[in-house]
Design a protein around this motif. Structure first.
Motif, PDB file in Angstrom:
ATOM      1  N   ALA A  15     -18.134-110.098 -91.888  1.00 53.07           N
ATOM      2  CA  ALA A  15     -17.231-110.521 -90.817  1.00 53.07           C
ATOM      3  C   ALA A  15     -15.909-109.774 -90.974  1.00 53.07           C
ATOM      4  O   ALA A  15     -15.342-109.723 -92.061  1.00 53.07           O
ATOM      5  CB  ALA A  15     -17.003-112.029 -90.895  1.00 53.07           C
ATOM      6  N   ALA A  16     -15.428-109.187 -89.890  1.00 51.31           N
ATOM      7  CA  ALA A  16     -14.152-108.461 -89.913  1.00 51.31           C
ATOM      8  C   ALA A  16     -13.007-109.452 -89.795  1.00 51.31           C
ATOM      9  O   ALA A  16     -13.075-110.421 -89.033  1.00 51.31           O
ATOM     10  CB  ALA A  16     -14.097-107.468 -88.771  1.00 51.31           C
ATOM     11  N   ARG A  17     -11.971-109.187 -90.548  1.00 52.60           N
ATOM     12  CA  ARG A  17     -10.810-110.078 -90.560  1.00 52.60           C
ATOM     13  C   ARG A  17      -9.564-109.263 -90.840  1.00 52.60           C
ATOM     14  O   ARG A  17      -9.581-108.350 -91.641  1.00 52.60           O
ATOM     15  CB  ARG A  17     -11.022-111.104 -91.689  1.00 52.60           C
ATOM     16  CG  ARG A  17      -9.988-112.182 -91.768  1.00 52.60           C
ATOM     17  CD  ARG A  17     -10.462-113.243 -92.792  1.00 52.60           C
ATOM     18  NE  ARG A  17      -9.659-114.430 -92.694  1.00 52.60           N
ATOM     19  CZ  ARG A  17      -8.654-114.736 -93.505  1.00 52.60           C
ATOM     20  NH1 ARG A  17      -8.332-113.934 -94.502  1.00 52.60           N
ATOM     21  NH2 ARG A  17      -7.970-115.843 -93.344  1.00 52.60           N
ATOM     22  N   ARG A  18      -8.463-109.591 -90.151  1.00 49.06           N
ATOM     23  CA  ARG A  18      -7.158-108.986 -90.435  1.00 49.06           C
ATOM     24  C   ARG A  18      -6.319-109.997 -91.196  1.00 49.06           C
ATOM     25  O   ARG A  18      -6.378-111.196 -90.930  1.00 49.06           O
ATOM     26  CB  ARG A  18      -6.446-108.616 -89.137  1.00 49.06           C
ATOM     27  CG  ARG A  18      -7.063-107.443 -88.419  1.00 49.06           C
ATOM     28  CD  ARG A  18      -6.312-107.101 -87.138  1.00 49.06           C
ATOM     29  NE  ARG A  18      -4.883-106.950 -87.371  1.00 49.06           N
ATOM     30  CZ  ARG A  18      -3.930-107.432 -86.559  1.00 49.06           C
ATOM     31  NH1 ARG A  18      -4.226-108.099 -85.490  1.00 49.06           N
ATOM     32  NH2 ARG A  18      -2.663-107.237 -86.847  1.00 49.06           N
ATOM     33  N   ALA A  19      -5.518-109.506 -92.141  1.00 46.41           N
ATOM     34  CA  ALA A  19      -4.671-110.391 -92.928  1.00 46.41           C
ATOM     35  C   ALA A  19      -3.361-109.697 -93.261  1.00 46.41           C
ATOM     36  O   ALA A  19      -3.247-108.473 -93.144  1.00 46.41           O
ATOM     37  CB  ALA A  19      -5.382-110.818 -94.211  1.00 46.41           C
ATOM     38  N   GLY A  54      -4.796-114.875 -92.801  1.00 43.86           N
ATOM     39  CA  GLY A  54      -5.281-114.279 -91.570  1.00 43.86           C
ATOM     40  C   GLY A  54      -4.218-114.062 -90.516  1.00 43.86           C
ATOM     41  O   GLY A  54      -3.277-114.843 -90.381  1.00 43.86           O
ATOM     42  N   THR A  88      -8.168-102.297 -97.510  1.00 43.12           N
ATOM     43  CA  THR A  88      -9.338-102.966 -96.975  1.00 43.12           C
ATOM     44  C   THR A  88     -10.149-103.438 -98.166  1.00 43.12           C
ATOM     45  O   THR A  88     -10.398-102.675 -99.097  1.00 43.12           O
ATOM     46  CB  THR A  88     -10.168-102.016 -96.087  1.00 43.12           C
ATOM     47  OG1 THR A  88      -9.351-101.598 -94.985  1.00 43.12           O
ATOM     48  CG2 THR A  88     -11.409-102.700 -95.556  1.00 43.12           C
ATOM     49  N   GLU A  90     -13.506-106.069 -99.458  1.00 44.79           N
ATOM     50  CA  GLU A  90     -14.661-106.895 -99.121  1.00 44.79           C
ATOM     51  C   GLU A  90     -14.810-107.963-100.182  1.00 44.79           C
ATOM     52  O   GLU A  90     -14.628-107.703-101.370  1.00 44.79           O
ATOM     53  CB  GLU A  90     -15.926-106.051 -99.013  1.00 44.79           C
ATOM     54  CG  GLU A  90     -15.924-105.181 -97.786  1.00 44.79           C
ATOM     55  CD  GLU A  90     -17.301-104.614 -97.440  1.00 44.79           C
ATOM     56  OE1 GLU A  90     -18.312-105.114 -97.969  1.00 44.79           O
ATOM     57  OE2 GLU A  90     -17.336-103.680 -96.639  1.00 44.79           O
ATOM     58  N   ARG A  96     -20.048-116.593 -97.197  1.00 46.31           N
ATOM     59  CA  ARG A  96     -20.015-115.513 -96.204  1.00 46.31           C
ATOM     60  C   ARG A  96     -19.372-114.287 -96.814  1.00 46.31           C
ATOM     61  O   ARG A  96     -18.538-114.374 -97.701  1.00 46.31           O
ATOM     62  CB  ARG A  96     -19.206-115.934 -94.969  1.00 46.31           C
ATOM     63  CG  ARG A  96     -19.885-117.014 -94.163  1.00 46.31           C
ATOM     64  CD  ARG A  96     -19.140-117.313 -92.891  1.00 46.31           C
ATOM     65  NE  ARG A  96     -19.088-116.145 -92.024  1.00 46.31           N
ATOM     66  CZ  ARG A  96     -18.223-115.998 -91.023  1.00 46.31           C
ATOM     67  NH1 ARG A  96     -17.351-116.946 -90.760  1.00 46.31           N
ATOM     68  NH2 ARG A  96     -18.222-114.930 -90.277  1.00 46.31           N
ATOM     69  N   PHE A  98     -16.957-111.002 -96.146  1.00 45.61           N
ATOM     70  CA  PHE A  98     -15.870-110.580 -95.266  1.00 45.61           C
ATOM     71  C   PHE A  98     -15.435-109.168 -95.610  1.00 45.61           C
ATOM     72  O   PHE A  98     -15.451-108.768 -96.773  1.00 45.61           O
ATOM     73  CB  PHE A  98     -14.653-111.505 -95.427  1.00 45.61           C
ATOM     74  CG  PHE A  98     -14.891-112.893 -94.932  1.00 45.61           C
ATOM     75  CD1 PHE A  98     -14.617-113.232 -93.619  1.00 45.61           C
ATOM     76  CD2 PHE A  98     -15.393-113.878 -95.783  1.00 45.61           C
ATOM     77  CE1 PHE A  98     -14.836-114.518 -93.156  1.00 45.61           C
ATOM     78  CE2 PHE A  98     -15.615-115.159 -95.336  1.00 45.61           C
ATOM     79  CZ  PHE A  98     -15.338-115.485 -94.019  1.00 45.61           C
ATOM     80  N   GLN A 100     -11.929-107.428 -95.025  1.00 43.80           N
ATOM     81  CA  GLN A 100     -10.581-107.800 -94.606  1.00 43.80           C
ATOM     82  C   GLN A 100      -9.658-106.599 -94.676  1.00 43.80           C
ATOM     83  O   GLN A 100      -9.535-105.952 -95.704  1.00 43.80           O
ATOM     84  CB  GLN A 100     -10.073-108.914 -95.535  1.00 43.80           C
ATOM     85  CG  GLN A 100      -8.706-109.427 -95.183  1.00 43.80           C
ATOM     86  CD  GLN A 100      -8.443-110.743 -95.876  1.00 43.80           C
ATOM     87  OE1 GLN A 100      -8.926-111.775 -95.420  1.00 43.80           O
ATOM     88  NE2 GLN A 100      -7.700-110.713 -96.968  1.00 43.80           N
ATOM     89  N   GLU A 102      -5.943-105.583 -94.711  1.00 41.91           N
ATOM     90  CA  GLU A 102      -4.689-106.237 -95.038  1.00 41.91           C
ATOM     91  C   GLU A 102      -3.490-105.315 -94.845  1.00 41.91           C
ATOM     92  O   GLU A 102      -3.554-104.135 -95.165  1.00 41.91           O
ATOM     93  CB  GLU A 102      -4.707-106.707 -96.500  1.00 41.91           C
ATOM     94  CG  GLU A 102      -5.781-107.729 -96.796  1.00 41.91           C
ATOM     95  CD  GLU A 102      -5.828-108.141 -98.248  1.00 41.91           C
ATOM     96  OE1 GLU A 102      -6.462-109.176 -98.526  1.00 41.91           O
ATOM     97  OE2 GLU A 102      -5.241-107.449 -99.119  1.00 41.91           O
TER      98      GLU A 102
END
Length: 167
Positions: A15-19, A54, A88, A90, A96, A98, A100, A102
């Motif tokens: 799952a892609a996520r920005r933080a 996030g 970046t 993982e 799950r 991710f 991410q 950052e």
């Protein structure tokens, strides 16, 4: 670039996520860290990272950094300055996988006693606390190598005078 590893053999991409994260250093060079564990692996040691989390849809990385810093520590900053780096990473969390992306900021602040203001349900289940970590001393758990490197660089490069902040 390939999509990267799949989620534990399920055939789905992470799952892609920005933080956004904030390297908060006190005048003596101690770095504020937030410790957390994975609810799916409760016996694993805590991992210690700078405050952050996030980026919500429509939110800038700087706004997310300020919001997360306040929620996790009670410290409100009007400005975290420009981004100093990014990475970046993982990781697995709650069963799950991710990926991410950052954005990291760095500020020098007077030492304060962190008081979380708005932990989410997941944060209440996974965060174990905050600590001021003196660069060079072993932390009370696991700290990623790049956090050590970035903390040392921020300590070297930030002005020695703390910003005026509101708690």
């Amino acid at each position: 670039m390939s999509a990267g590893p799949t989620d534990r053999g399920t055939g789905t991409a992470p799952a892609a996520r920005r933080a956004a994260r904030v390297l908060c250093l006190d005048p003596d060079g101690a770095l504020l860290l937030v410790g957390g564990t994975d609810p799916a692996r409760p016996h694993a040691p805590a991992v210690w990272l700078p405050p952050g989390g996030g980026v919500a849809a429509g939110e800038s990385a700087g706004a997310a950094a300020r919001r997360e810093l306040f929620e996790e520590t009670g410290l409100w900053l009007d400005d975290v300055g420009p981004a100093v780096t990014g990475r970046t990473v993982e990781f697995d969390f709650a069963g799950r996988r991710f990926r991410q992306r950052e954005t990291w900021f760095a500020v020098r602040v007077a030492r304060f006693e962190p008081r979380p203001t708005a932990w989410t349900r997941w944060e209440r289940r996974s965060l174990v606390g905050t600590t001021w970590w003196r660069l060079g001393d072993p932390p009370p758990g696991v700290i990623p190598d790049d956090v050590v490197r970035l903390g040392e660089g921020a300590h070297r490069d930030l002005p020695a005078t703390p910003r005026r902040v509101g708690l």
